[in-house]
Design an enzyme around this catalytic site. Structure first.
Site, PDB file in Angstrom:
ATOM      1  N   ARG A 189      -1.463  -7.028 -12.241  1.00  0.00           N
ATOM      2  CA  ARG A 189      -0.771  -6.129 -11.309  1.00  0.00           C
ATOM      3  C   ARG A 189       0.612  -5.843 -11.884  1.00  0.00           C
ATOM      4  O   ARG A 189       1.355  -6.763 -12.230  1.00  0.00           O
ATOM      5  CB  ARG A 189      -0.620  -6.812  -9.954  1.00  0.00           C
ATOM      6  CG  ARG A 189       0.178  -5.960  -9.020  1.00  0.00           C
ATOM      7  CD  ARG A 189       0.685  -6.699  -7.840  1.00  0.00           C
ATOM      8  NE  ARG A 189       1.620  -5.840  -7.136  1.00  0.00           N
ATOM      9  CZ  ARG A 189       2.497  -6.281  -6.250  1.00  0.00           C
ATOM     10  NH1 ARG A 189       2.550  -7.546  -5.952  1.00  0.00           N
ATOM     11  NH2 ARG A 189       3.306  -5.443  -5.660  1.00  0.00           N
ATOM     12  N   ASN A 212      -1.029 -11.706 -10.803  1.00  0.00           N
ATOM     13  CA  ASN A 212      -0.025 -10.956 -10.049  1.00  0.00           C
ATOM     14  C   ASN A 212       1.299 -11.710 -10.156  1.00  0.00           C
ATOM     15  O   ASN A 212       1.537 -12.668  -9.421  1.00  0.00           O
ATOM     16  CB  ASN A 212      -0.496 -10.848  -8.584  1.00  0.00           C
ATOM     17  CG  ASN A 212       0.498 -10.126  -7.702  1.00  0.00           C
ATOM     18  OD1 ASN A 212       1.574  -9.724  -8.153  1.00  0.00           O
ATOM     19  ND2 ASN A 212       0.156  -9.974  -6.437  1.00  0.00           N
ATOM     20  N   ARG A 250      14.053  -6.086   4.482  1.00  0.00           N
ATOM     21  CA  ARG A 250      14.568  -4.798   3.989  1.00  0.00           C
ATOM     22  C   ARG A 250      14.853  -3.874   5.161  1.00  0.00           C
ATOM     23  O   ARG A 250      14.072  -3.821   6.111  1.00  0.00           O
ATOM     24  CB  ARG A 250      13.565  -4.127   3.053  1.00  0.00           C
ATOM     25  CG  ARG A 250      13.304  -4.880   1.781  1.00  0.00           C
ATOM     26  CD  ARG A 250      12.426  -4.034   0.855  1.00  0.00           C
ATOM     27  NE  ARG A 250      11.845  -4.836  -0.201  1.00  0.00           N
ATOM     28  CZ  ARG A 250      10.541  -4.937  -0.429  1.00  0.00           C
ATOM     29  NH1 ARG A 250       9.676  -4.263   0.311  1.00  0.00           N
ATOM     30  NH2 ARG A 250      10.095  -5.685  -1.401  1.00  0.00           N
ATOM     31  N   GLU A 267      -6.165  -6.335  -2.707  1.00  0.00           N
ATOM     32  CA  GLU A 267      -5.617  -5.755  -3.937  1.00  0.00           C
ATOM     33  C   GLU A 267      -6.234  -6.406  -5.176  1.00  0.00           C
ATOM     34  O   GLU A 267      -6.466  -5.741  -6.179  1.00  0.00           O
ATOM     35  CB  GLU A 267      -4.097  -5.932  -3.949  1.00  0.00           C
ATOM     36  CG  GLU A 267      -3.413  -5.021  -2.941  1.00  0.00           C
ATOM     37  CD  GLU A 267      -2.038  -5.499  -2.528  1.00  0.00           C
ATOM     38  OE1 GLU A 267      -1.951  -6.490  -1.785  1.00  0.00           O
ATOM     39  OE2 GLU A 267      -1.052  -4.876  -2.943  1.00  0.00           O
ATOM     40  N   HIS A 320       2.829  -0.398  -3.172  1.00  0.00           N
ATOM     41  CA  HIS A 320       1.614  -0.861  -2.473  1.00  0.00           C
ATOM     42  C   HIS A 320       0.434   0.059  -2.775  1.00  0.00           C
ATOM     43  O   HIS A 320      -0.522   0.119  -2.001  1.00  0.00           O
ATOM     44  CB  HIS A 320       1.767  -0.839  -0.928  1.00  0.00           C
ATOM     45  CG  HIS A 320       2.690  -1.854  -0.377  1.00  0.00           C
ATOM     46  ND1 HIS A 320       3.501  -1.575   0.700  1.00  0.00           N
ATOM     47  CD2 HIS A 320       2.910  -3.141  -0.694  1.00  0.00           C
ATOM     48  CE1 HIS A 320       4.199  -2.655   1.006  1.00  0.00           C
ATOM     49  NE2 HIS A 320       3.858  -3.624   0.170  1.00  0.00           N
TER      50      HIS A 320
END
Ligand code: ADP
Length: 398
Positions: free
Chosen positions: A89, A7, A240, A384, A179
């Site tokens: 990923r 990842n 964010r 994940e 996601h």
């Protein structure tokens, strides 16, 4: 069968080596500060190592991962040939990759071409793939698992923006969502664990971490999601802003003479929990400051909880009902106060928490809704990496 999951982020490269016979993580770690200096953390069983190595690019970081797995105190394999395949990923697959894909040169170059849509992630992820290929050679298959794939089932009415249509045609401007691997894992795991067929189910998955998004999952497929063209849309996050009136962007730029990059920096790195609270991007810090009476920390908490509640309600309306709400991610898995407030006064939707269960933070799957709640509420830790490894096995076994 051993699968290596990679990842790569803008300045980091996380990895896990998973034994698929029992889904056990043999070793895992993170290379950080790539392009700055370099630090690797490597864990294998009881061994935990951390040391500095220069990482000018993702290639040197990947080489160090191979070294850590095959030599020294944290060694877990004799040779990279023991690794059957590598799962990567990938942030952005645009409309091209609707499912995970076996990697060849064309796939790597397409991922590079999609860098305009994922400027911080796609280039290092493609670089990690090339580094991996140079070490493993052509005989070890690689699979790309995209954050955007799960959301490719959204109907056009959910993913189109009210802009002139030509911008969709010219620049592929639309909602993509992110996601996806987490939303797919959590919703799929819930249905599997409960033995419920996907058809006819209406689930809301709340992935709440440093980055947060909520997805409406209808019939086991993504129907709508809060992140958009980029991960900036939707909920208030660590740094964010989440959704704001777009006119605010041009207004601030004009008032303060900001360039597009400066404005993007403000909204991606200086807003959210950090910007509103003025304290921290970490939800734990904001929660504890609020408990000590800090008004802006309290406002930040209130905003996040209100937004989550609003999205759950709107997705219930969009899907024509609600069967389950699933919480995951650092905040979703650990903050029972947040879950409690989000789910308060939702009995009109048939959702009621179990007062004896809702404050449990067990680190495993657990139901927190009351026995007579029509809507089940569960905490499901996301995984994940396991999802990427499972996709990898599935694709190489075809
Ligand atoms: P990322 O999106 O980087 O993977 P995580 O999913 O690990 O992030 O989530 C990190 C967030 O989870 C941080 O804001 C952290 O404060 C929050 N978090 C972790 N534990 C708790 C807790 N007990 N209560 C509230 N927030 C928590």
């Amino acid at each position: 069968m051993k699968i290596l999951v990679i990842n790569a982020g803008s300045s980091s490269l996380k990895y896990q080596l998973i034994d698929m016979a029992n889904e056990h993580v043999i070793a895992k770690g993170n290379c950080e500060r790539i392009g700055v200096d370099g630090l690797i953390t490597h864990k294998a069983g009881d061994v935990s190592l951390q040391y500095e190595v220069p990482f000018p690019t993702h290639k040197e970081a990947f080489m160090e991962v191979v070294k850590a797995l095959t030599s020294g105190e944290g060694k877990v394999i004799d040779d990279v040939k023991e690794i059957t395949a590598v799962g990567h990923r990938i942030l952005h697959g645009s409309e091209i990759y609707k499912v995970s894909t076996l990697v060849d040169e064309k796939v790597i170059s397409t991922i590079e071409e999609l860098s305009e849509l994922g400027p911080l992630h796609n280039p290092p992820q493609a670089a990690a793939m090339r580094a991996c290929r140079s070490v493993f050679g052509e005989d070890t298959p690689m699979v790309a698992v995209f954050d955007t794939s799960f959301h490719q089932t959204m109907p056009p009415k959910a993913y189109m923006y009210g802009l002139p249509y030509e911008y969709y045609e010219k620049y592929s401007i639309r909602k993509y969502g992110f996601h996806g691997t987490s939303h797919r894992y959590v919703s799929g795991h819930y249905l599997e664990m409960r033995g419920i067929p996907a058809e006819g189910t209406r689930i809301v998955v709340c992935h709440l971490g440093n980055g947060s998004s909520i997805t409406a999952v209808k019939d086991g497929k993504c129907y709508d999601t809060t992140m958009g063209f980029t991960p900036l849309d939707g909920l208030l996050m660590g740094t964010r802003s989440g959704a704001v009136d777009p006119s605010v962007v041009t207004y601030i730029m004009n008032k303060e003479g900001k360039t597009p990059d400066e404005m993007s920096d403000l909204m991606n790195k200086k807003s959210g929990l950090l910007g509103v609270s003025g304290l921290s991007s970490d939800a734990r810090d904001v929660v504890s400051a609020a408990k000590e009476g800090n008004a802006r920390a309290q406002l930040t908490n209130d905003m996040l909880r209100y937004q989550i509640k609003k999205y759950i309600g709107s997705y219930a309306a969009a899907m024509g009902g609600l069967d389950a709400v699933l919480f995951t991610g650092g905040i979703g898995e650990n903050s029972w106060e947040l879950r409690d407030e989000v789910c308060a006064e939702m009995e009109f939707l048939g959702l009621k928490l179990d007062p004896n269960e809702c404050d449990r933070n067990t680190g495993d799957d657990h139901k927190i809704s009351a026995a007579d709640s029509k809507v089940e509420v569960w905490v499901i830790p996301t995984n994940e990496e396991l999802m990427i490894a499972k996709d990898t096995v599935e694709i190489i076994s075809r």
